[in-house]
Enzyme design. Structure first.
Site, mmCIF file in Angstrom:
data_model
loop_
_atom_site.group_PDB
_atom_site.id
_atom_site.type_symbol
_atom_site.label_atom_id
_atom_site.label_comp_id
_atom_site.label_asym_id
_atom_site.label_seq_id
_atom_site.Cartn_x
_atom_site.Cartn_y
_atom_site.Cartn_z
ATOM 1 N N ASP A 92 0.827 -1.208 0.000
ATOM 2 C CA ASP A 92 0.000 0.000 0.000
ATOM 3 C C ASP A 92 0.861 1.256 0.000
ATOM 4 O O ASP A 92 1.937 1.296 0.604
ATOM 5 C CB ASP A 92 -0.884 -0.010 1.257
ATOM 6 C CG ASP A 92 -1.783 1.199 1.355
ATOM 7 O OD1 ASP A 92 -2.697 1.318 0.520
ATOM 8 O OD2 ASP A 92 -1.574 2.029 2.263
ATOM 9 N N GLU A 125 5.381 -22.756 -4.907
ATOM 10 C CA GLU A 125 4.814 -21.762 -5.812
ATOM 11 C C GLU A 125 5.415 -20.385 -5.555
ATOM 12 O O GLU A 125 5.769 -20.048 -4.427
ATOM 13 C CB GLU A 125 3.299 -21.670 -5.613
ATOM 14 C CG GLU A 125 2.517 -22.715 -6.357
ATOM 15 C CD GLU A 125 1.042 -22.380 -6.390
ATOM 16 O OE1 GLU A 125 0.374 -22.829 -7.337
ATOM 17 O OE2 GLU A 125 0.544 -21.682 -5.486
#
Length: 615
Positions: free
Chosen positions: A231, A291
């Protein structure tokens, strides 16, 4: 036939098979990582689903609705902040970066969410808010007390004395209105806050802060998070000399746009910090494998700035896997034409660095919902853009059913957003509603029961539910033969098509119609057509592309479109009523995966010979 002859034939089969496989693999494009083809879905936890009746969404509520995400074909979900916070800015003011806000649940709940989502092949991405903390954070309290360890965790300045009064050191203003500096009596100094005064900026020129925030990343990766959305990245660092910003708009000296942001946004040091965080992610990946853990980033800015989020100018340092692409939020609106959409989309695709992927989104928790910005009649077309343009897709919770802002249904007394409250400290004035982000954050509309199925609570939800929920809700759309939700699911399925995953993009405009092709060698082409105007249009496909025959079959059709899946239409006279959208293919397949088909045929032939030899 002799045994030797049989063995020779089998050897020939094996060699030929290997050669053909090598040819097939080399002819295809490089393998794409999971996130490069993903559909992402943003959840605003406070408004998604309440499991315990307190009127506030929570982690167990999210867990209970993972099946909804799976049904939509979601690959990854990023959550607005769930960390400990006094909730002045509803989670974007963190007081403990290493624990879960009790309203939302416990650490065990978070770990359970990570695990259960992964069982459904859904990755959970956390909102990382490094620019600032809450003023209730122990770090800030110790810094205000001049603790030797935390003294420099924040940006402090004694200010400038004028006529016996101390004033801030410069003219920097807060995004939430007013000076970006607030006086602290205990420290006898001003502290910087680019947002609310309850959100003091962390000092990234202090190495201990840099190290601390890297530890925050590692902590949540260890817990099972699949990545982070960062953010307010552009605000991370400010000019070390604290120079005044040049005045850009003299109308209101306290407004954020009063100055041009030469010294408080998008500094080179900011991108260096972003690249350091990517190094942390990559190092963690090497040590733990599995992953790819991803790094998303909020990325408002011009094309030059946008490219920096991906990597350094020389390409040697990597940044965000996925800088958010806001052009469909910032650069088009209800008055935009088909030509405007083409220009904005084409320009963005042209500037994406080679080997990188972009993403498409229409909104988030800080922006008015697309149904309210463009009108509900445009929702299907806008979802089509997000889901069928090259790259990743991102949906904000509620977009899959076309939820709308509750812009004029929340009173000023009910308003909680500090952006609105700070702008009107003396009470509401005309137009105050447009300063608030509460209208796009209202509870998710699950069904037509009390509180739209968001909560079974005796009191009120934390924000009022939009009063259109009896008709606009998920259950109703699931029961309808044509609906925005059903269409969204069809688009999600279409995204798995190899042409949509890897295909090239070429666009055109015909009056109010925006169209584009997705084409891939050896695969069937796809054509997307959308009428963005208020009058019916007729399109002759051959005028814009040679990839299609005279007869086309509808693959998906918007809820407001007269066509349905499987309809056959004349490519020379494609009728598009206002706001219609369709994706079509050739009725008769003109292409096939020739190498793959050839390989299969040859293998089948030699298998037949082998079977005969056996007998």
């Amino acid at each position: 036939m002799t045994l030797i002859s049989t063995m020779n034939v089998r050897s020939a089969i094996e060699i030929l098979t290997l050669v053909l496989l090598v040819c097939f693999i080399s002819s295809s494009k490089a393998e794409l990582d999971w996130y490069e083809t993903a559909s992402f879905y943003q959840i605003y936890p406070r408004s998604f689903k309440d499991s315990d009746g307190d009127g506030i969404g929570d982690i167990q509520g999210i867990i209970s609705k993972l099946g909804h995400l799976k049904e939509m074909g979601v690959d990854g979900t990023w959550l607005s902040p769930i960390f400990v916070s006094p909730m002045k800015d509803f989670g974007y003011d963190i007081s403990d970066f290493y624990d879960i806000q009790s309203e939302y649940g416990t650490m065990d709940d978070a770990v359970e969410l990570f695990a259960k989502a992964k069982e459904l092949n859904i990755r959970i991405v956390l909102d990382f808010v490094p620019n600032h903390s809450s003023d209730q954070c122990s770090w800030f309290k110790l810094s205000a007390a001049n603790d030797p360890v935390y003294r420099d965790y924040y940006v402090w300045h004694e200010g400038i004395e004028e006529n016996g009064v101390r004033r801030p050191p410069n003219n920097w203003n807060s995004v939430f209105y007013g000076s970006a500096w607030t006086w602290n009596d205990q420290r006898q100094a001003f502290y910087l806050h680019q947002f609310d005064k309850s959100q003091p900026d962390l000092n990234f020129r202090h190495q201990a802060v840099v190290d601390e925030m890297k530890n925050v990343l590692r902590f949540w990766l260890d817990k099972g998070a699949s990545g982070f959305r960062v953010d307010a990245v552009s605000h991370l660092l400010e000019d070390a000399e604290l120079r005044d910003e040049p005045i850009d708009n003299s109308n209101d000296p306290l407004a954020y746009d009063y100055t041009r942001k030469d010294y408080t946004k998008d500094l080179d040091e900011t991108f260096d910090m972003l690249y350091q965080w990517r190094d942390v992610m990559d190092d963690y990946q090497k040590r733990h494998e599995g992953e790819t853990r991803i790094f998303m980033s909020e990325a408002y800015g011009n094309d030059t700035i946008f490219k920096k989020y991906y990597q350094s100018a020389d390409g040697l340092r990597q940044g965000s896997h996925m800088p958010f692409n806001f052009v469909l939020v910032s650069d088009v609106n209800i008055n935009s034409t088909a030509a405007d959409f083409k220009r904005v989309i084409d320009n963005r695709l042209e500037i994406v660095p080679e080997s990188k992927k972009t993403n498409w989104l229409m909104g988030n928790h800080d922006q008015p919902r697309m149904a309210s910005r463009f009108g509900s009649q445009m929702v299907d077309a806008l979802l089509t853009l997000v889901m069928t343009l090259p790259g990743m897709s991102v949906a904000y919770n509620g977009e899959e059913i076309g939820m709308e802002d509750f812009r004029f249904g929340i009173s000023f007394d009910e308003t909680l957003d500090p952006a609105a409250l700070n702008a009107y400290p003396e009470g509401p004035r005309d137009g105050w509603q447009w300063k608030s982000r509460d209208p796009e954050r209202t509870p998710f509309q699950w069904d037509d029961t009390k509180n739209a199925g968001f909560c079974n609570c005796t009191g009120k939800p934390w924000l009022p539910v939009n009063d259109n929920y009896p008709k606009l809700n998920l259950a109703h759309q699931k029961a309808s033969s044509k609906s925005t939700f059903r269409y969204y699911k069809e688009l999600a399925q279409l995204r798995k098509d190899e042409t949509m995953i890897r295909g090239d993009y070429k666009s055109f405009v015909h009056n109010d119609v925006f169209g584009y092709t997705r084409t891939l060698s050896n695969y069937e082409p796809r054509l997307i057509l959308m009428n963005l105007g208020k009058t019916e249009q007729m399109v002759r496909v051959s005028k814009f592309t040679s990839s299609f025959d005279n007869k086309l079959r509808v693959m998906v059709a918007g809820a407001e479109t007269p066509y349905k899946k499987g309809d056959i239409i004349n490519a020379n006279r494609v009728r598009l009523p206002k706001y219609s959208v369709i994706v079509v293919e050739n009725l008769i397949k003109r292409r096939s995966n020739t190498i793959g088909s050839l390989l299969a045929a040859i293998l089948k032939y030699f298998q037949t010979i082998t079977n005969k030899l056996k007998h």
